[in-house]
Design an enzyme around this catalytic site. Structure first.
Site, PDB file in Angstrom:
ATOM      1  N   ARG A  11       0.843  -1.215   0.000  1.00  0.00           N
ATOM      2  CA  ARG A  11       0.000   0.000   0.000  1.00  0.00           C
ATOM      3  C   ARG A  11       0.873   1.258   0.000  1.00  0.00           C
ATOM      4  O   ARG A  11       0.583   2.229   0.687  1.00  0.00           O
ATOM      5  CB  ARG A  11      -0.937   0.036   1.216  1.00  0.00           C
ATOM      6  CG  ARG A  11      -1.953  -1.071   1.258  1.00  0.00           C
ATOM      7  CD  ARG A  11      -2.927  -0.972   0.078  1.00  0.00           C
ATOM      8  NE  ARG A  11      -4.051  -1.844   0.286  1.00  0.00           N
ATOM      9  CZ  ARG A  11      -4.069  -3.143  -0.014  1.00  0.00           C
ATOM     10  NH1 ARG A  11      -3.010  -3.707  -0.548  1.00  0.00           N
ATOM     11  NH2 ARG A  11      -5.156  -3.855   0.213  1.00  0.00           N
ATOM     12  N   SER A  24     -10.647  -1.000   3.420  1.00  0.00           N
ATOM     13  CA  SER A  24      -9.809  -1.277   4.595  1.00  0.00           C
ATOM     14  C   SER A  24      -9.324   0.052   5.154  1.00  0.00           C
ATOM     15  O   SER A  24      -8.696   0.829   4.435  1.00  0.00           O
ATOM     16  CB  SER A  24      -8.580  -2.090   4.217  1.00  0.00           C
ATOM     17  OG  SER A  24      -8.929  -3.385   3.855  1.00  0.00           O
ATOM     18  N   GLU A  53      -4.590   3.045   6.501  1.00  0.00           N
ATOM     19  CA  GLU A  53      -4.394   2.974   5.052  1.00  0.00           C
ATOM     20  C   GLU A  53      -5.057   4.202   4.424  1.00  0.00           C
ATOM     21  O   GLU A  53      -4.542   4.790   3.480  1.00  0.00           O
ATOM     22  CB  GLU A  53      -5.014   1.683   4.498  1.00  0.00           C
ATOM     23  CG  GLU A  53      -4.865   1.599   2.997  1.00  0.00           C
ATOM     24  CD  GLU A  53      -5.603   0.419   2.356  1.00  0.00           C
ATOM     25  OE1 GLU A  53      -5.699  -0.653   2.979  1.00  0.00           O
ATOM     26  OE2 GLU A  53      -6.069   0.588   1.228  1.00  0.00           O
TER      27      GLU A  53
HETATM   28  N1  EPU Z   1     -10.165 -11.188   9.974  1.00  0.00           N
HETATM   29  C1  EPU Z   1     -10.808 -11.304  11.186  1.00  0.00           C
HETATM   30  N2  EPU Z   1     -11.759 -10.383  11.529  1.00  0.00           N
HETATM   31  C2  EPU Z   1     -12.084  -9.375  10.695  1.00  0.00           C
HETATM   32  C3  EPU Z   1     -11.425  -9.255   9.446  1.00  0.00           C
HETATM   33  C4  EPU Z   1     -10.462 -10.181   9.112  1.00  0.00           C
HETATM   34  O1  EPU Z   1     -10.553 -12.218  11.976  1.00  0.00           O
HETATM   35  O2  EPU Z   1     -12.967  -8.604  11.060  1.00  0.00           O
HETATM   36  C5  EPU Z   1      -9.202 -12.214   9.565  1.00  0.00           C
HETATM   37  C6  EPU Z   1      -9.821 -13.107   8.503  1.00  0.00           C
HETATM   38  O3  EPU Z   1     -10.527 -14.166   9.064  1.00  0.00           O
HETATM   39  C7  EPU Z   1      -8.625 -13.576   7.720  1.00  0.00           C
HETATM   40  C8  EPU Z   1      -7.631 -12.443   7.878  1.00  0.00           C
HETATM   41  O4  EPU Z   1      -8.087 -11.619   8.960  1.00  0.00           O
HETATM   42  O5  EPU Z   1      -8.102 -14.738   8.288  1.00  0.00           O
HETATM   43  C9  EPU Z   1      -7.476 -11.628   6.603  1.00  0.00           C
HETATM   44  O6  EPU Z   1      -8.775 -11.143   6.223  1.00  0.00           O
HETATM   45  P1  EPU Z   1      -9.147 -10.822   4.707  1.00  0.00           P
HETATM   46  O7  EPU Z   1      -8.757 -11.930   3.808  1.00  0.00           O
HETATM   47  O8  EPU Z   1     -10.564 -10.371   4.707  1.00  0.00           O
HETATM   48  O9  EPU Z   1      -8.195  -9.640   4.316  1.00  0.00           O
HETATM   49  P2  EPU Z   1      -7.797  -8.337   5.124  1.00  0.00           P
HETATM   50  O10 EPU Z   1      -6.405  -8.498   5.634  1.00  0.00           O
HETATM   51  O11 EPU Z   1      -8.836  -7.982   6.106  1.00  0.00           O
HETATM   52  C10 EPU Z   1      -6.737  -7.283   2.965  1.00  0.00           C
HETATM   53  C11 EPU Z   1      -6.735  -5.977   2.243  1.00  0.00           C
HETATM   54  C12 EPU Z   1      -8.033  -5.786   1.475  1.00  0.00           C
HETATM   55  C13 EPU Z   1      -8.155  -6.912   0.471  1.00  0.00           C
HETATM   56  C14 EPU Z   1      -8.114  -8.242   1.243  1.00  0.00           C
HETATM   57  C15 EPU Z   1      -8.082  -9.422   0.320  1.00  0.00           C
HETATM   58  C16 EPU Z   1      -5.334  -4.520   3.573  1.00  0.00           C
HETATM   59  C17 EPU Z   1      -5.272  -3.361   4.487  1.00  0.00           C
HETATM   60  N3  EPU Z   1      -6.552  -4.906   3.197  1.00  0.00           N
HETATM   61  O12 EPU Z   1      -7.784  -7.255   3.933  1.00  0.00           O
HETATM   62  O13 EPU Z   1      -7.941  -4.575   0.743  1.00  0.00           O
HETATM   63  O14 EPU Z   1      -9.351  -6.821  -0.260  1.00  0.00           O
HETATM   64  O15 EPU Z   1      -6.913  -8.325   2.038  1.00  0.00           O
HETATM   65  O16 EPU Z   1      -6.859  -9.457  -0.331  1.00  0.00           O
HETATM   66  O17 EPU Z   1      -4.296  -5.049   3.180  1.00  0.00           O
HETATM   67  C18 EPU Z   1      -8.520  -2.278   0.810  1.00  0.00           C
HETATM   68  O18 EPU Z   1      -7.319  -2.034   0.796  1.00  0.00           O
HETATM   69  O19 EPU Z   1      -9.391  -1.355   0.855  1.00  0.00           O
HETATM   70  C19 EPU Z   1      -8.961  -3.644   0.818  1.00  0.00           C
HETATM   71  C20 EPU Z   1     -10.229  -3.973   0.877  1.00  0.00           C
END
Ligand code: EPU
Length: 342
Positions: A168, A242, A338
């Site tokens: 990012r 995010s 972010e």
């Molecule tokens: N998780 C939780 N609780 C939550 C959210 C997530 O326990 O409320 C856990 C999930 O169970 C999972 C892990 O955290 O094991 C990762 O969650 P997820 O795959 O949903 O991805 P994220 O880390 O929450 C990132 C990006 C998103 C992108 C997704 C998928 C960042 C800051 N965010 O989210 O990007 O869509 O991965 O690749 O890196 C954005 O930047 O606006 C965005 C949506």
């Protein structure tokens, strides 16, 4: 003769930020053509007043009033520059809507953007913060960025290798902030489609739908479905996607946290470091679905802050600060936003 850029004054920005904050800008300049960019550069306006470059407004928190010039790149156009060794070089205007651009590339048989389907925002912003999702990032597909040097008033191409892409992050967000105005981006896409299923949750979602070897369209559709099930629809609920980045910590910090919280979700981040799921930590601290003032934590994804109706930038700041302080006091990890506070 030099044309002057058209400046709208006291311009309402509610429709220009996905959080839906009812901000007002002292000045607003929309850039639809090369002539608009040149006129803006020749006016030297940006050298004499504060400004902020606002693309799709999907990653920003605006103040009630912005006392400078909001610059809004809105030039469209997608075309194939050329094909070489199975790589299609595709140029897109900064104002192209990202999700529409991705769809158009898939329709044309230009591949590599499928995992980045349905991300809100515009093409010009993709290299700035190296947008990413489901195992792919803008840096995997950006070849060159065309921009105007605001200080010098000249145009130039910048190669992807010089953009300093990170998680990012890019130099456009760091040392080049306020220096370059991006008007077009060239992407290096592939003519053959090879699905990237490296992100486990995506591979699982594809398999659950009984798909063995997805087509580009099928993969993009699954990505969109997974996104829609977790993230609020910007048309109905204001948010900036995010809100926090997933923090990366060293091995020792990781082991200390894991000994106390064995369930913490994490991913190896290279060099013995680990990326921690900020959403997990925020949820673990009981923030999911909670509200403070008119800002809240989305009930399906704790990494996302939402507008509960009539939310201001100050409301978002208060909630974000409270979450950062709480996560820090329990995990010893300082979350970074972010989203950008303007
Ligand atoms: N998780 C939780 N609780 C939550 C959210 C997530 O326990 O409320 C856990 C999930 O169970 C999972 C892990 O955290 O094991 C990762 O969650 P997820 O795959 O949903 O991805 P994220 O880390 O929450 C990132 C990006 C998103 C992108 C997704 C998928 C960042 C800051 N965010 O989210 O990007 O869509 O991965 O690749 O890196 C954005 O930047 O606006 C965005 C949506």
């Amino acid at each position: 003769m030099t044309t002057r850029p058209q400046i709208d004054t006291e311009f309402p920005l509610q429709k220009y930020n996905t959080f839906g904050i009812p901000a007002v800008a002292a000045g607003f300049v929309r850039l639809c053509s090369d002539d608009d960019y040149v006129a803006l550069m020749e006016s030297e306006l940006l050298r004499n007043s504060p400004f902020f470059i606002l693309g799709g407004g999907s990653n920003v928190v605006l103040p009630d009033r912005y006392d400078g010039i909001i610059v809004h790149p809105d030039n469209k156009g997608v075309h194939l520059v050329g094909t070489e060794n199975g790589v299609a070089y595709v140029e897109a205007g900064a104002g192209e809507v990202w999700a529409e651009f991705v769809d158009r590339c898939i329709d044309n048989g230009w591949h590599g953007l499928e995992n980045l389907a349905s991300i809100p925002g515009c093409v010009g912003a993709a290299p700035v913060q190296n947008v990413g999702a489901y195992g792919r990032e803008a840096k995997d597909v950006v070849a060159q960025v065309h921009c105007y040097d605001i200080q010098k008033g000249v145009q130039q191409w910048i190669d992807a290798a010089d953009c300093g892409f990170g998680y990012r992050w890019s130099r456009f967000k760091g040392e080049w902030k306020d220096r370059f105005l991006i008007d077009r981006v060239v992407f290096a896409l592939t003519c053959d489609f090879v699905p990237d299923l490296s992100y486990k949750a995506l591979a699982t979602a594809v398999a659950e739908r009984g798909i063995d070897s997805p087509t580009a369209r099928q993969l993009a559709d699954v990505v969109s479905e997974v996104r829609n099930s977790k993230l609020p629809n910007p048309k109905t609920v204001g948010s900036a996607g995010s809100f926090f980045k997933n923090p990366v910590v060293d091995g020792t910090t990781y082991e200390t946290i894991r000994s106390e919280y064995p369930d913490i979700v994490s991913f190896p981040a290279g060099d013995g470091r680990y990326k921690l799921a900020a959403g997990w930590m925020i949820e673990h601290r009981g923030w999911k679905g909670r509200a403070m003032g008119r800002a809240g934590v989305y009930e399906k994804q704790a990494l996302v802050l939402v507008n509960l109706g009539g939310c201001s930038g100050a409301d978002v700041r208060i909630l974000a600060d409270a979450i950062i302080a709480d996560v820090y006091s329990h995990f010893g990890v300082k979350l970074e936003c972010e989203a950008i506070f303007v």
